[in-house]
Motif scaffolding. Structure first.
Motif: not given
Lengths: 493, 441
Positions: A120-121, A151, A158, A162, A188, A474
């Motif tokens: 991720m990222g 990242y 993300l 979570r 996270l 996000s």
């Protein structure tokens, strides 16, 4: 007969469950309505939001089934969070003065789920070419590269992780290279604006290494390596250079110390300049930190023979491999992994997508556990990470169906305590113990059921996800989801 | 103790006792040898006393299910016990265990791929520049010894719609039953559907892709009417090779379904328009944004083959992907089919996918239909497959509990009326290494 009861319960309980989770039935294809004003506010386009629930310094989580991942399961117990720390665990605790009390009867409480293997990222969604920052595939040795530098904290993967109860994940470079670069460990937390803000404070970094097919495939028609022979030469050559690099610095430090002790003049009384340091090399510096034990080695390696080879290689240079990753054949060498003290980060059931994954079996984790090794269920997938509890469940039940004894607590350790160890943060998180960080998940029921969901997630005592109430998003998805630009918030994904 | 229980226990003991590989492979080898011959007359089997979930929404407690030859002869409640003796059936007492139709994998490359990264083990896609491969019949390449077959079958997958992949029209879809090692029993029906894709397939443009597909269908009609002219060399240049145009005929005649991979709302909408204008039977594969068009899909009776766990905006085509896609479609009355799309190695996770759909609002029996009868309906195979009804092919699974639960395991899988060996390459590997770490090797 049990199955009939389970089925009956499940079906009749669905409507109730749906209500409980705030998933009200609604007409399809209508723009979804916000579940509550709180959720609408949390999910609004106004900016990175914080939990709207009053934040208390002390929280008492009351009456949940508490699975500690230490070997102990309380059928009903309380847990007190003070600040970022677990202050007490046990049945029928007295609420500390001023504590906010959360009634969790019927729920299950576990440590936050930890994934040792995520991109991720660095390989975010959407998978734009512009977003592909996980493999610095320019040379088989990019030990200088750092996942933290690639990242993107706005990756919408993300928040989905979570919502699945993940509190901590290791972000790794990809496996194109023999040495992909440095890994780092994130919490996270919502609203992180940089890798630095997401970084788990004090967690050691790792080095991503890769065995087998991938480096061969990527460099076979370029610089090489083109065979497993070349792969191993690449490791040996690099670590030998790191030994020499470290030696040159040791020598320099000695010379410098001597110069500082001396009168700084030569035989003829001329001033003696301080000795020049050797040139810095960021790749060799990474490897030198592996040799000194400062960086933990995370080694992508599928086959049993290659893992044994890597254990020998590490031994000959005097470092440890903290965890093999993917390790689909770990069950063949479970005893040797136990002896070496090297963890195996594995999937529950992935197999066969490439030749080195052809011998994967679902009992891998259970067989490692039985042999006294340290299995970890990892995701390596933005879908799998959303249900790491279910992946552990599949691996646990596969073991049980094959006649192996695996307790619920043991399987829970595959996604909590064991990954915490592999990431070098087991003194801070990974179990429910007094003094550890309050990284917690409240589940709607048995975490090993397909029907169970994470309802609340706490990271270091902060409520970072509350299903149907607070589901932070996000920046990326702001204005892109149905209803956003009509001034409505999204209820659920 | 019932016959069934004894046979089950016997097998487990054999394996737990550290049976040698030779012995266990011998078991598998014998079975494939037997099934490779013409199926001999086997005594009927009566599965008695289970909780039968038929696949079409009905639940029968204390069910009597008689398998005779390759078909279900009797499917009834406890009253059907009277008919067991007349059939001379061997009784297997299920004692309240769950019974479901075998699950069916939709749109999969099972039998066409052994190892994704090894081109020599793949026959799923006709390589080459031409995106129109309507005549490509993957059934000819089916690998009946594929290790994937038993690995899925012992987890309750009994049939599959095997589709080639790639291009605008990937080729012909075949229906198989997962009878390892026996082509004659495995290949149920070749060429039952055509598989195609929307999106940016032609010239990097979704508009160009749609336009090419329309052109193709028009020329297929044109060719069908003017075949003679073509043979005399009097026809203009056609949109595809005549062989491919001819292979499209069953789709034009509504005898075969055209499956179209499409994620974005606009592509699904375009597919619905195309189907209406051309009078086609289509199914949508992928369908990340299908929930936005749920009433229209229901009205047009277009099934959506989707994977419930797919909730990521992996590209801008799936921005609105959500976990309750299946529930929203079903609520609108659309046909939902649940599949494991992509790699065929873990089709066995179809039941976890069904569970995820249930956890996100899909009614349980609808989810069962979505992995059984719904798949058969989507491909026009529901006369013979998809539910436990008299006369249908006897593909049925005995479960120890709710099959969507991760704790569940099939107790016995029956395919075409026979109990399959509950053995796979993976169970054999497990047994070979079972004692690592427990004793010196």
């Amino acid at each position: 007969m049990k199955s009939r009861v389970v089925l009956g319960l499940q079906r009749s309980g669905l409507a109730a469950l749906a209500l409980m989770l705030g998933c009200r039935p609604r007409a399809p294809a209508e723009p979804p309505e916000p579940a509550s004003p709180a959720l609408a506010a949390a999910n609004s386009t106004a900016g990175p939001s914080k939990a709207k629930e009053p934040v208390a310094a002390v929280i008492l989580l009351r009456g949940a089934r508490v699975m500690t991942a230490t070997g102990e399961i309380f059928e009903q117990a309380d847990l007190v969070v003070e600040g970022d720390t677990i202050a007490a665990i046990g049945p029928e605790l007295t609420a500390p003065a001023g504590a906010a009390i959360v009634d969790l009867r019927g729920k299950t409480l576990t440590p936050g789920i930890i994934d040792t293997h995520s991109h991720m990222g660095v390989y975010p969604a959407p998978g734009f070419g512009a977003h592909s920052d996980g493999n610095e595939a320019v040379s088989p040795n990019t030990a200088y590269a750092r996942a933290a530098d690639g990242y993107w904290p706005q990756d919408p993967q993300l928040e989905r992780a979570r919502a699945g109860g993940i509190t901590v994940a290791q972000i790794l470079p990809g496996s194109a290279n023999l040495f992909g670069g440095r890994t780092f460990t994130v919490r996270l937390i919502p609203g992180a604006l940089s890798a630095a803000e997401a970084r788990f404070p004090g967690a050691p970094e790792g080095l991503k290494m890769a065995c087998g097919e991938n480096p061969k495939r990527v460099y076979g028609n370029k610089s090489g390596p083109s065979t497993r022979m070349g792969n191993v030469h690449g490791y040996r050559d690099a670590f030998q250079k790191a030994v020499e690099y470290r030696r040159s610095w040791t020598k320099h430090h000695k010379a410098l110390a001597a110069w500082e002790r001396g009168d700084k003049k030569d035989d003829k009384g001329q001033p003696l300049e301080s000795p020049d340091p050797p040139a810095h090399d960021f790749a060799l510096e990474t490897l030198a930190k592996v040799l000194s034990g400062e960086l933990l080695v995370h080694n992508h390696c599928y086959r049993a023979d290659e893992m044994l080879l890597m254990l020998d290689l590490a031994d000959s240079f005097g470092f440890k491999i903290r965890s093999f990753h993917h390790a689909v054949e770990a069950y063949k060498i479970a005893d040797k992994l136990a002896l070496a003290g090297t963890a195996a980060s594995i999937w529950a059931d992935w197999w066969g997508f490439k030749a080195e994954a052809f011998d994967g079996i679902r009992e891998n984790a259970a067989m490692l556990s039985v042999a006294g090794a340290r299995p970890i269920i990892h995701s390596d997938s933005p879908i799998g990470i959303q249900r790491l509890n279910q992946e552990a469940a599949k691996a646990m039940y596969a073991g049980r169906h094959a006649g192996l004894t695996i307790t619920d607590d043991e399987a829970l350790r595959w996604i909590t305590a064991n990954p915490a160890w592999a990431l070098g943060i087991d003194d801070r998180t990974g179990t429910l113990e007094v003094g550890k960080l309050a990284d917690l998940v409240v589940w709607s029921g048995d975490p090993f059921s397909v029907y169970t969901k994470a309802e609340r997630v706490y990271i270091a005592g902060e409520l970072v996800f509350h299903r149907g109430v607070y589901e932070p998003r996000s920046d990326f998805e702001i204005g892109l989801r149905p209803g956003d630009v009509r001034g409505e918030a999204e209820e659920a994904r | 103790m019932s016959d069934y229980d004894r046979s089950g226990l016997g097998r487990r003991c054999l394996l737990r006792g550290g049976a040698s590989l030779a012995l266990t492979t011998g078991l598998l080898g014998n079975v494939s040898k037997v099934s490779a011959a013409a199926p001999p007359a086997t005594p009927a089997i009566a599965l008695v006393g289970g909780e039968l979930h038929v696949g079409d929404g009905e639940v029968i407690k204390g069910a009597v299910v008689v398998l005779e030859g390759e078909r279900f002869a009797v499917v009834s409640g406890p009253a059907g016990r009277a008919r067991i003796a007349e059939r001379g059936a061997r009784v297997v007492d299920l004692d309240g265990k769950i019974l479901t139709p075998g699950f069916i994998a939709a749109d999969t490359q099972l039998g066409l791929i052994e190892i994704e990264m090894e081109a020599t083990t793949r026959d799923d896609s006709l390589a080459g520049a031409d995106p129109v491969r309507a005549a490509y019949d993957a059934a000819a390449a089916l690998q009946v010894e594929s290790s994937l077959l038993q690995i899925q079958a012992i987890e309750g997958i009994t049939s599959a719609a095997v589709a080639p992949s790639g291009g605008l029209i990937a080729g012909q879809v075949a229906w198989i039953d997962l009878v390892h090692g026996d082509r004659s029993q495995m290949l149920v029906r070749p060429r039952l559907a055509l598989a195609g894709s929307l999106g940016q397939v032609i010239g990097g443009s979704r508009a160009a892709t749609l336009s090419r597909l329309r052109e193709l269908l028009a020329d297929a009609r044109f060719y069908r009417q003017r075949k003679g002219a073509h043979e005399r060399g009097q026809l203009r240049q056609l949109a595809a090779h005549p062989r491919d145009l001819e292979a499209l005929a069953p789709v034009l005649e509504r005898r075969a379904v055209l499956t179209l991979s499409a994620q974005r709302e606009s592509d699904i909408l375009a597919a619905l328009d195309l189907a209406r204008e051309e009078g086609l039977r289509i199914a949508i594969v992928g369908g990340a944004e299908a929930w936005k068009l749920a009433p229209r899909l229901a009205e047009a009776k277009v099934p959506v083959i989707l994977q419930p766990s797919e909730n990521l905006p992996g590209s801008l085509d799936t921005l609105s992907a959500r976990l309750d896609n299946a529930a929203l479609l079903a609520a609108a009355g659309a046909e939902v089919v649940i599949g494991v799309l992509g790699s065929p190695h873990n089709l066995r996770n179809i039941r976890q996918e069904a569970g995820i759909a249930v956890a996100n609002g899909l009614e349980w029996e609808r989810a069962l239909t979505a992995v059984s009868l719904g798949v058969a309906r989507a491909y026009g195979m529901d006369q013979t497959h998809g539910s436990v009804r008299p006369g249908k092919v006897a593909n049925v699974v005995v479960w120890d509990r709710d099959p969507f639960e991760l704790a569940a395991a099939p107790q016995q899988v029956y395919i075409r009326g026979r109990a399959i060996p509950m053995v796979s390459r993976q169970t054999l590997l497990r047994e070979r290494y079972r004692d690592v770490g427990r004793e010196a090797r």
